[in-house]
Design a protein around this motif. Sequence first.
Motif, short mmCIF file in Angstrom:
data_model
loop_
_atom_site.label_atom_id
_atom_site.label_comp_id
_atom_site.label_asym_id
_atom_site.label_seq_id
_atom_site.Cartn_x
_atom_site.Cartn_y
_atom_site.Cartn_z
N MET A 1 27.04 48.86 29.70
CA MET A 1 27.28 47.96 30.84
C MET A 1 28.78 47.83 31.09
SD MET A 1 26.28 43.97 31.38
CE MET A 1 24.64 44.38 31.95
N THR A 2 29.16 47.81 32.36
CA THR A 2 30.55 47.68 32.75
C THR A 2 30.68 46.59 33.81
OG1 THR A 2 30.88 50.04 32.34
CG2 THR A 2 32.57 48.91 33.61
N VAL A 3 31.69 45.74 33.66
CA VAL A 3 31.94 44.67 34.62
C VAL A 3 33.42 44.63 34.93
CG1 VAL A 3 29.96 43.26 33.93
CG2 VAL A 3 32.15 42.96 32.77
N ALA A 4 33.76 44.08 36.08
CA ALA A 4 35.16 43.93 36.48
C ALA A 4 35.30 42.71 37.36
CB ALA A 4 35.65 45.17 37.22
N ALA A 5 36.49 42.14 37.36
CA ALA A 5 36.76 40.95 38.18
C ALA A 5 38.22 40.94 38.57
CB ALA A 5 36.39 39.67 37.42
N ILE A 6 38.53 40.24 39.67
CA ILE A 6 39.89 40.16 40.15
C ILE A 6 40.16 38.75 40.66
CG2 ILE A 6 39.27 40.95 42.48
CD1 ILE A 6 41.98 42.46 42.53
N SER A 7 41.39 38.29 40.45
CA SER A 7 41.83 36.99 40.97
C SER A 7 43.19 37.17 41.63
CB SER A 7 41.95 35.96 39.84
OG SER A 7 42.55 34.76 40.31
N THR A 8 43.39 36.46 42.73
CA THR A 8 44.69 36.47 43.41
C THR A 8 45.41 35.12 43.29
OG1 THR A 8 43.65 35.87 45.52
CG2 THR A 8 43.94 38.23 45.05
N HIS A 9 44.95 34.30 42.38
CA HIS A 9 45.60 32.99 42.21
C HIS A 9 46.99 33.19 41.62
CE1 HIS A 9 46.26 28.79 41.23
NE2 HIS A 9 45.17 28.50 41.94
#
Length: 378
Positions: A1-9
């Motif tokens: 399983m592979t997951v990714a996330a991004i934040s611009t805060h």
Amino acid sequence: MTVAAISTHPNPAVAVGEVIGELLEGLVAPATLVVVFATEHHRSAMGRIGAAIRELLHPGAVIGAAAAGVLANGYGVKGGPGLAVWATTTRLPALPFRLRAESSGDTVHFSGFDPALLDGRTTMLLLADPFTFPLDDFLGGLHGMRPDLTVTGGLVSAARAPGDNRLMIGDRVVNDGAVGVLLDPPDAPVTVVSQGCRPIGAPFTVTAASGTMLRELAGKPALQRVQEVLRSLDDTDRELAAAGLQLGIVTDQRRLDFSRGDFLIRGVLGADRETGALAVGDQVELGDVVQLQVRDPATAGDDLRLLLMGHEASGALVFTCNGRGASMFGDAHHDADIVHEHLGRSASAGMFCAGEIGPVGGRNAVHAFTASVALFTG
């Protein structure tokens, strides 16, 4: 399983909290490998970001870098704060390493890496500092030891001077050398390298060359051959060539027909009008077959889509050039969006690089204006 996330805060503590929260929702087991990409706005907080990731995700291996821009899940950030984190639960442990380079005269010595570690490994994921790590020398040495080893990754791009970039490995943040991981099959990715060029004119055989100076093509001065090709082009292609003419060096000299993907692309850097020689961005050998190339946004986008066709993946790491994104396509999302859509919106993340690493014609090389994409199927 592979997951990714991004934040611009803009606040790194909030950004890492947002990213980790999203990753925890998707992970069903502890991540065996986490890769972190942070824009220069978070450069000073890399240590705190890494500590939070290790405390809350308990990953087996962590590497990361600060970059001029980051991307994840179809979204690119350049010119503003961004934190992208990618995590995978591989079946076999990823083996992390940290490299440094020291020069003695004309010799470069690389420390921190035991060649025995390469046994059984098929892929190296590498993040390197362009100021302190001679990547071409390292790749050349690797080729001598393991010509079948695939290397993918990029040169980090958060700084304009030595000592200002940041690399992460485990619980350490360093400002020189390189960091990476070695991967075993079946967890090793498939890497595609989109150089985004198309050929113009006819292919020529190199009949005289010395080092990076291309002197003759098919028995005539190289500059004369270039002028002949330029005169044969329509106005659009002539303008593209004037903006940045490229040379494609055929990677398999046994081939009789050539198309996209058969060339290692290098820039034409200048010409000597007295001798008719061309300066190009790589060594050219007598007998090589070469063809002039141009690059434009439509070609670059089509090339990436074409290379991704036929590949299925649960996730991807994307290393795209600083010169792509908004500079080439008008927005920072272009390559991120193509990869994300191709994967059926599966997890992808990466960074904008000062040079992209990937294999062309069976040999690892450093590229420019390229997208190197590692596709994970596990």
